[in-house]
Structure formats: structure tokens, C-alpha cells
Design an enzyme around this catalytic site. Structure first.
Site, PDB file in Angstrom:
ATOM      1  N   ARG A   1      -9.624  -2.132   3.093  1.00 32.79           N
ATOM      2  CA  ARG A   1     -10.218  -2.060   1.751  1.00 32.79           C
ATOM      3  C   ARG A   1     -11.049  -3.306   1.437  1.00 32.79           C
ATOM      4  O   ARG A   1     -11.052  -3.785   0.308  1.00 32.79           O
ATOM      5  CB  ARG A   1      -9.145  -1.881   0.674  1.00 32.79           C
ATOM      6  CG  ARG A   1      -8.414  -0.554   0.715  1.00 32.79           C
ATOM      7  CD  ARG A   1      -9.320   0.557   0.180  1.00 32.79           C
ATOM      8  NE  ARG A   1      -8.633   1.831   0.120  1.00 32.79           N
ATOM      9  CZ  ARG A   1      -8.067   2.319  -0.977  1.00 32.79           C
ATOM     10  NH1 ARG A   1      -8.119   1.664  -2.107  1.00 32.79           N
ATOM     11  NH2 ARG A   1      -7.487   3.488  -0.943  1.00 32.79           N
TER      12      ARG A   1
ATOM     13  N   ARG B   1     -13.296  -2.720  -5.382  1.00 26.41           N
ATOM     14  CA  ARG B   1     -13.368  -3.212  -6.761  1.00 26.41           C
ATOM     15  C   ARG B   1     -13.130  -4.700  -6.949  1.00 26.41           C
ATOM     16  O   ARG B   1     -13.447  -5.235  -8.000  1.00 26.41           O
ATOM     17  CB  ARG B   1     -12.384  -2.429  -7.637  1.00 26.41           C
ATOM     18  CG  ARG B   1     -12.875  -1.029  -7.936  1.00 26.41           C
ATOM     19  CD  ARG B   1     -11.769  -0.173  -8.521  1.00 26.41           C
ATOM     20  NE  ARG B   1     -10.712  -0.006  -7.533  1.00 26.41           N
ATOM     21  CZ  ARG B   1      -9.669   0.810  -7.694  1.00 26.41           C
ATOM     22  NH1 ARG B   1      -9.543   1.498  -8.804  1.00 26.41           N
ATOM     23  NH2 ARG B   1      -8.758   0.918  -6.751  1.00 26.41           N
TER      24      ARG B   1
ATOM     25  N   ARG C   1     -20.690   0.722  -9.108  1.00 31.92           N
ATOM     26  CA  ARG C   1     -19.848   1.800  -9.613  1.00 31.92           C
ATOM     27  C   ARG C   1     -20.151   2.148 -11.067  1.00 31.92           C
ATOM     28  O   ARG C   1     -19.722   3.190 -11.562  1.00 31.92           O
ATOM     29  CB  ARG C   1     -18.364   1.439  -9.458  1.00 31.92           C
ATOM     30  CG  ARG C   1     -17.834   1.683  -8.064  1.00 31.92           C
ATOM     31  CD  ARG C   1     -17.554   3.167  -7.792  1.00 31.92           C
ATOM     32  NE  ARG C   1     -16.233   3.542  -8.292  1.00 31.92           N
ATOM     33  CZ  ARG C   1     -16.002   4.343  -9.306  1.00 31.92           C
ATOM     34  NH1 ARG C   1     -17.005   4.866  -9.985  1.00 31.92           N
ATOM     35  NH2 ARG C   1     -14.783   4.613  -9.679  1.00 31.92           N
TER      36      ARG C   1
ATOM     37  N   ASP D   1     -13.766   7.816   2.551  1.00 37.24           N
ATOM     38  CA  ASP D   1     -12.372   7.925   2.102  1.00 37.24           C
ATOM     39  C   ASP D   1     -11.635   8.910   2.990  1.00 37.24           C
ATOM     40  O   ASP D   1     -12.236   9.867   3.494  1.00 37.24           O
ATOM     41  CB  ASP D   1     -12.291   8.379   0.640  1.00 37.24           C
ATOM     42  CG  ASP D   1     -10.906   8.097   0.063  1.00 37.24           C
ATOM     43  OD1 ASP D   1     -10.720   7.011  -0.499  1.00 37.24           O
ATOM     44  OD2 ASP D   1     -10.004   8.948   0.216  1.00 37.24           O
TER      45      ASP D   1
ATOM     46  N   TYR E   1      -1.165  14.450   0.338  1.00 35.53           N
ATOM     47  CA  TYR E   1      -2.089  14.684  -0.784  1.00 35.53           C
ATOM     48  C   TYR E   1      -2.324  16.175  -1.001  1.00 35.53           C
ATOM     49  O   TYR E   1      -2.370  16.661  -2.137  1.00 35.53           O
ATOM     50  CB  TYR E   1      -3.422  13.960  -0.555  1.00 35.53           C
ATOM     51  CG  TYR E   1      -3.295  12.472  -0.760  1.00 35.53           C
ATOM     52  CD1 TYR E   1      -3.244  11.930  -2.035  1.00 35.53           C
ATOM     53  CD2 TYR E   1      -3.204  11.602   0.316  1.00 35.53           C
ATOM     54  CE1 TYR E   1      -3.106  10.565  -2.236  1.00 35.53           C
ATOM     55  CE2 TYR E   1      -3.069  10.234   0.133  1.00 35.53           C
ATOM     56  CZ  TYR E   1      -3.018   9.723  -1.153  1.00 35.53           C
ATOM     57  OH  TYR E   1      -2.867   8.377  -1.348  1.00 35.53           O
TER      58      TYR E   1
END
Ligand SMILES: Cc1c2[nH]c(c1CCC(=O)O)Cc1[nH]c(c(CCC(=O)O)c1C)Cc1[nH]c(c(CCC(=O)O)c1C)Cc1[nH]c(c(C)c1CCC(=O)O)C2
Length: 349
Positions: free
Chosen positions: A23, A27, A36, A71, A148
């Protein structure tokens, strides 16, 4: 060619220890947050020029590898299970898959058709990096993807996933078989498009006992990893909370085994065996600790690796959004300041 990372994957000696972070784009970086404001996460993933931009953003901090910006959930849409990233909730799968009929409807697609944009991004990034920094491709492992699909989003205990696994092992196996084939083809396609290493993220597999891992997951992971190893490109096999599973994960395959911070790296490497490279394993939260503490623990990780060829410095899981960029840079600089040979023979603790 800046090849420390690839050399370490092959357990060849390097000047200093290579470092990258899971990652590493995201952010915690102001540039990412700025982008974003204009685009959603999925828009960035689906626009190769934007995926390129975000992939390159962290490299100014000095990482030894780039990781494709994408992703692990992207394959769900072409499989027939669309989803969105809902604000504040994480991923939401619109129609979770919980029975035989749902599993039968899932499609095993050709990556160039279903995820052409991901492969276009790989080609574009490779061209832009021009051999200077190696590019890592990735995909989610079948258990993590299935969690998921079945839960419909994130979960704390994976109850529905485990219930399906135990109550209908045949359906579970069909589900895992379809996901593994999708993932195998996707990673193969990323390699064909130019990825110089690939990582399989089995982020949530540590919720399983060793017996359930061996019976219900390992054969499917092996299907993917054996095939990828045949390409000659290094394959990183990663999970978290895997202290009880390391040997079984190693047996499933991987040139490099990812280790989280709960298991000391020296102990983990001994169990995995020195014929594999290892990646890890600083607690990602340490990047939010006082800098001196982060640096001290980073040194301890290096000491545990003992200067052996085949250690790739990383976190035990992804960087969190609250991480100060300065600490990320300080840890990278620290790792790069220590000659690998000087770590040999140093007591680990
Ligand atoms: C489980 C998982 C996912 N995605 C991924 C995993 C496995 C690794 C892990 O365990 O952390 C992998 C992933 N996701 C992303 C990358 C990009 C490459 C990188 O820099 O590492 C990678 C390698 C982008 C992303 N994927 C996501 C973000 C969040 C940023 C945003 O909303 O803009 C990024 C940068 C969103 C995402 N994606 C996922 C979740 C649960 C979420 C929401 C939670 C969150 O907000 O952190 C699924």
C-alpha cells in the site's frame, strides 16, 4: 537497472537490503488525496494514465520496487459480481455469492477481455519505468477473494465464508476453483504484459486453522503458484496472522514468503527454510510511532534477517492512511544506509 529487489527475490547478494511497502501508494500521500478529490478509486484503477500516475507517486521516497496501482477486488466485476467502494464502509458486493446457483453463475473470464485496463496499465507503467525500477503485479488469493464474495464486504469473523466451506465442501471447492483459475490467468497476463514479479495477497487466510487451510485452501493456492513459478518470474506469497500457517504456505509455493510482524523474522525464516526468500516484517503502525522508535524496530528486523541474501524489507501489512510521509522516508533511508554484509553475524536480539 536498479535490480536490488529482483536479486533479493532470487536470493542473490545485494549491497543493501531492498525495501518497498505494501500500500505504498494511497491516502497517506498528499498527492494521492489531491487526485482522489477528482476521481473515485475505481476511476483511477480503470484509467491507465491515472493508475500510472499513482503508481509513480511514492517512488520519490526511494523504494526499490513499484507496485501496480489496482485492487484485489477488480476481478469480481468481470466474474459477474459487481461491487463498489462505499464511503466509510469499504467494499460492498451487490449480490453476495452464498449458494450453488450463485457459484455456478460466476464467470471465468479472459483477462485481456475482462480486465484489459489493468493490463494496459501494466504495459504503460513498464514503459515509463524503463527498466529503472522493477514493477510488481498482484492479485488476491482465493480465500481472501472468497471472503469478500461470500460476506458481501469486510468481515471480522468470516462466519458465512466458513459456514459455506464446512457445510458444502463441494460447492466451496467449485468456488475456490473458479477464483483460482481467474487469478492464475490474471497473474499470467500481468507477467506477459511486463510485470517483473507478482504478489499473491492472502490477507485474511490467518483466520483459518492449519487443518482447514490444508484441506480447503492450500490445493487452490498451489494451482496458482506452481503455474506462476514456471514463468521464472519471482512470486511473493503473502498473508497476515499466518504464524501457524507459514510451513503450509511455503508448501503451497512462492519464491518469496511474506511474514507479518507477529512472528519474529529470524524464527519465521528458520521455519520457512533458507531456500526461500522472505519479505517483511515491520508492524505498519510503527510508522506512526516516534521516529526513533520506528528506526530502532526497523534495525531489529534487519538484524533478525542477519544479512542473509534473500531478505526484502517491508511492513507486515499495508501502510495506514494516518502514516507520516517523513517516517516512511526515514525508514527507507535507514534500510539503505546499512550495508548488508555488516549485518552478518550480528546477534538478532
Ligand atoms: C484486502 C485488500 C483489498 N485491496 C488489497 C488488499 C490486500 C492487501 C491488504 O490486505 O491490505 C490490495 C491493494 N489495494 C490497493 C493496492 C495498490 C497498490 C499498493 O500501493 O499497494 C493494493 C495492493 C489500492 C487501494 N484499495 C483501496 C484503497 C483505499 C484508498 C481509497 O479509497 O482511495 C487503496 C489505495 C480500497 C480497498 N481495497 C480493499 C479494501 C478492504 C479497501 C477499503 C479499505 C480501505 O479503505 O483501506 C481490498
Amino acid at each position: 537497472m536498479h535490480d536490488r529487489f529482483l536479486r533479493a527475490c532470487r536470493r542473490e547478494p545485494t549491497d543493501v537490503t531492498p525495501v518497498w511497502f505494501m500500500r505504498q501508494a494511497g491516502r497517506y500521500m498528499a498527492e494521492y488525496r489531491e487526485l482522489r478529490k477528482k476521481y473515485t478509486l475505481l476511476e483511477i484503477c480503470k484509467t491507465p494514465e491515472l493508475a500510472l500516475e499513482v503508481t509513480l507517486q511514492p517512488l520519490r521516497l526511494g523504494m526499490d520496487a513499484a507496485i501496480l496501482f489496482a485492487d484485489i477486488l477488480l476481478p469480481l466485476e468481470p466474474m459477474g459480481a459487481p461491487f463498489e467502494f462505499a464511503k466509510g464502509e469499504g467494499p460492498v458486493i451487490h449480490e453476495p455469492v452464498r449458494d450453488r446457483a450463485g457459484i455456478e453463475r460466476l464467470r471465468v473470464f479472459e483477462p485481456e477481455e475482462g480486465l484489459g485496463y489493468v493490463l494496459d496499465a501494466v504495459r504503460l507503467i513498464r514503459k515509463e519505468l524503463d527498466g529503472k525500477t522493477p514493477l510488481i503485479g498482484f492479485a488476491g488469493a482465493p480465500f481472501t477473494m472468497a471472503s469478500y464474495l461470500v460476506e458481501g464486504g469486510k468481515s471480522s469473523d468470516y462466519r458465512l465464508t466458513k459456514q459455506l466451506m464446512w457445510s458444502d465442501p463441494e460447492a466451496w471447492s467449485a468456488l475456490m476453483g473458479k477464483i483460482s483459475e481467474v487469478v492464475r490467468r490474471l497473474l499470467r497476463a500481468q507477467v506477459a504484459a511486463g510485470a517483473q514479479a507478482v504478489q499473491l495477497f492472502d490477507s485474511w487466510v490467518g483466520s483459518l486453522s492449519i487443518d482447514d487451510y490444508r484441506e480447503h485452501v492450500q490445493p487452490h493456492v498451489r494451482h496458482i503458484l506452481r503455474d506462476l513459478e514456471a514463468t521464472g518470474v519471482p512470486v511473493i506469497h503473502f498473508g497476515t496472522n499466518t504464524g501457524a500457517l507459514l510451513e503450509a504456505q511455503r508448501d503451497a509455493g512462492g519464491t518469496v514468503i511474506g511474514v507479518d510482524w507477529r512472528t519474529p523474522l529470524d524464527k519465521a525464516w528458520q521455519r520457512i527454510g533458507y531456500d526461500r526468500a522472505v519479505q517483511g516484517n515491520l508492524d505498519p503502525l510503527l510508522l506512526c510511532a516516534p521516529r526513533a522508535v520506528a528506526e530502532r524496530r526497523a534495525r531489529a528486523v534487519l538484524a533478525e534477517a542477519g544479512g542473509r541474501a534473500g531478505h526484502i524489507f517491508n511492513l507486515g501489512h499495508g501502510i495506514i492512511p494516518e502514516t507520516p510521509v517523513d517516517t516512511v522516508k526515514a525508514v527507507i533511508d535507514l534500510v539503505h544506509s546499512i550495508p548488508r554484509a555488516s549485518l552478518q553475524g550480528e546477534p538478532a536480539r
